[in-house]
Scaffold this motif. Structure first.
Motif, PDB file in Angstrom:
ATOM      1  N   GLY A 216       7.026  -3.232   8.573  1.00 51.04           N
ATOM      2  CA  GLY A 216       6.583  -1.846   8.659  1.00 51.04           C
ATOM      3  C   GLY A 216       5.117  -1.728   8.335  1.00 51.04           C
ATOM      4  O   GLY A 216       4.383  -2.692   8.310  1.00 51.04           O
TER       5      GLY A 216
ATOM      6  N   SER B 117      -0.480   3.529   2.256  1.00 51.79           N
ATOM      7  CA  SER B 117      -0.287   4.973   2.160  1.00 51.79           C
ATOM      8  C   SER B 117      -1.618   5.674   2.259  1.00 51.79           C
ATOM      9  O   SER B 117      -2.603   5.249   1.657  1.00 51.79           O
TER      10      SER B 117
ATOM     11  N   ASN C  26      -3.637   3.247   9.656  1.00 50.21           N
ATOM     12  CA  ASN C  26      -2.811   2.773   8.539  1.00 50.21           C
ATOM     13  C   ASN C  26      -3.484   1.709   7.686  1.00 50.21           C
ATOM     14  O   ASN C  26      -2.936   1.304   6.674  1.00 50.21           O
TER      15      ASN C  26
ATOM     16  N   ASP D 145      10.557   5.541   6.709  1.00 48.07           N
ATOM     17  CA  ASP D 145       9.918   4.262   6.986  1.00 48.07           C
ATOM     18  C   ASP D 145      10.891   3.391   7.773  1.00 48.07           C
ATOM     19  O   ASP D 145      11.986   3.088   7.293  1.00 48.07           O
TER      20      ASP D 145
ATOM     21  N   ASP E  17      12.829   0.582   6.082  1.00 49.88           N
ATOM     22  CA  ASP E  17      13.880   0.818   5.088  1.00 49.88           C
ATOM     23  C   ASP E  17      15.266   0.456   5.603  1.00 49.88           C
ATOM     24  O   ASP E  17      16.169   0.154   4.834  1.00 49.88           O
TER      25      ASP E  17
ATOM     26  N   LEU F  17       7.055   2.887  14.686  1.00 51.89           N
ATOM     27  CA  LEU F  17       6.774   4.114  13.957  1.00 51.89           C
ATOM     28  C   LEU F  17       7.940   5.098  14.055  1.00 51.89           C
ATOM     29  O   LEU F  17       8.661   5.120  15.058  1.00 51.89           O
TER      30      LEU F  17
ATOM     31  N   SER G  97       8.590  11.683  14.749  1.00 50.91           N
ATOM     32  CA  SER G  97       8.622  12.725  13.715  1.00 50.91           C
ATOM     33  C   SER G  97       8.399  14.138  14.235  1.00 50.91           C
ATOM     34  O   SER G  97       8.115  15.044  13.461  1.00 50.91           O
TER      35      SER G  97
ATOM     36  N   ASN H  70       4.482   8.790   8.023  1.00 56.77           N
ATOM     37  CA  ASN H  70       4.962   8.325   6.730  1.00 56.77           C
ATOM     38  C   ASN H  70       3.923   7.427   6.069  1.00 56.77           C
ATOM     39  O   ASN H  70       3.300   7.810   5.079  1.00 56.77           O
ATOM     40  N   THR H  71       3.713   6.257   6.603  1.00 51.70           N
ATOM     41  CA  THR H  71       2.680   5.354   6.088  1.00 51.70           C
ATOM     42  C   THR H  71       1.515   5.250   7.064  1.00 51.70           C
ATOM     43  O   THR H  71       0.718   4.323   6.996  1.00 51.70           O
ATOM     44  N   SER H  72       1.423   6.190   7.984  1.00 49.93           N
ATOM     45  CA  SER H  72       0.315   6.236   8.933  1.00 49.93           C
ATOM     46  C   SER H  72       0.095   7.695   9.315  1.00 49.93           C
ATOM     47  O   SER H  72       0.859   8.580   8.921  1.00 49.93           O
TER      48      SER H  72
END
Length: 358
Positions: free
Chosen positions: A26, A30, A205, A264, A267, A310, A313, A335-337
């Motif tokens: 992933g 952050s 990211n 993510d 996860d 990704l 969303s 989320n992380t990008s």
């Protein structure tokens, strides 16, 4: 400082195993608070020459009601960006897109793309990336809402720190920094070293990118730049991005954002073994959300060009004055990008959607 000392393995050519690693691990960085970009990136493909200017605020052209010179963007690009901002402002009262000042940043030689930051005072409204195709037609390659933006300077500092590099020391020694963009969706920094080595960093990211692939993209962009006339030759006619029988830009409006919970993909990796979902529009995308709740987009061997895999969303529909669907932008990341709204057709062309099974 030498890249060979701090970046072991950076010279290796990208191969499928690297993509698998991205899919499994992933995206690891952050985002932190958005701050102003570097003040000195004011020429297409220009390197940084003076490290003392790093901490200075900068002034860029503003284009809300008045268009300016094409020092950082041609008038046609500014006009096009202004029209897109007006359309995005139709979503709901008070979202301020139609009142925002627009700041322009060229994204490297040969890429024919511009980063546009939209702000009202000190408050970020969103961003756009505008690109010109081979026919000189302008298109909205992606956009985002609110504070999440690519090319976050804090993200760059974090990425360089992991490489044991200091930008304030790198630049006086003869290094350089460029904002770059590679179709379909790769926003990145090109960090040039005093000893002619280069590292590439994903501007959404903070991931370090494979040197072999990015050098090939650099070569392609230089060749494209030689083939194409000066970008200043883009005329006002380039503002028309649709066929003659399509509605004019001014007649478009956007529906309210439809956003999904962030997650993510690392996860729960079971999506890697699942079959690709059958999606051809936001209607079928909605049906899959109702059944599966979480959906991942992966461009597979092209993930390096998307910063993926990704989470999917959200989406936003663009309509003409008759209510007919004109464009469908799907949100990936967040989320992380950076959460980026990109044309659904680009995603369908280059990758697949997968369900995250419980």
């Amino acid at each position: 400082m030498y890249l060979r000392k701090v970046g072991v393995g950076m010279k290796k050519t990208f191969h499928p195993a690297w993509n698998v690693l991205r899919r499994i691990t992933g995206i690891a960085v952050s985002l932190i608070c958005v701050v102003t970009l570097l003040p000195f990136l004011q020429a297409e493909g220009a390197g940084i020459q003076n490290a003392t200017r790093l901490m200075q605020p900068f002034t860029l052209i503003k284009s809300t009601t008045e268009l300016h010179s094409d020092t950082l963007a041609p008038d046609a690009v500014q006009q096009f960006a202004h029209e897109q901002a007006i359309i995005l402002g139709t979503e709901q009262a008070g979202n301020q897109w139609d009142h925002a000042q627009l700041d322009f940043y060229p994204l490297g030689p040969g890429t024919r793309s511009w980063l546009v930051y939209a702000n009202v005072g000190e408050s970020p409204v969103g961003y756009m990336i505008i690109s010109a195709n081979d026919q000189g037609q302008l298109q909205l390659s992606e956009y985002g809402q609110g504070e999440q933006r690519p090319y976050n300077i804090s993200l760059l500092y974090q990425a360089l720190d992991r490489q044991q590099l200091d930008l304030e020391e790198l630049i006086p020694d003869g290094g350089g920094l460029q904002l770059r963009y590679a179709p379909p969706l790769l926003a990145y920094w090109k960090v040039e070293m005093p000893n002619d080595d280069v590292i590439y960093i994903d501007a959404t990211n903070g991931d370090t990118l494979p040197t072999g692939v990015l050098k090939a993209l650099d070569t392609d962009s230089r060749q494209a730049s030689k083939r194409m006339k000066s970008i200043r030759s883009i005329s006002v006619q380039a503002v028309v991005m649709t066929p003659e029988d399509s509605p004019q830009v001014s007649s478009l409006s956007v529906d309210s954002l439809d956003l999904q919970p962030l997650f993510d993909p690392a996860d729960n990796l079971l999506w890697i073994t699942s079959k690709a979902l059958s999606i051809n529009g936001v209607k079928t995308l909605n049906q899959q959300w109702k059944e599966h709740k979480k959906i991942v987009f992966s461009a597979d061997h092209q993930n390096v060009l998307y910063g993926g895999p990704l989470p999917v969303s959200g989406y936003q529909i663009w309509r003409d004055e008759r209510g007919t669907v004109h464009n469908q932008y799907v949100a990936i990341g967040g989320n992380t990008s950076v959460r980026r709204f990109v044309p659904l057709q680009s995603l369908l062309r280059d990758g697949n959607f997968y369900a995250v099974k419980p």
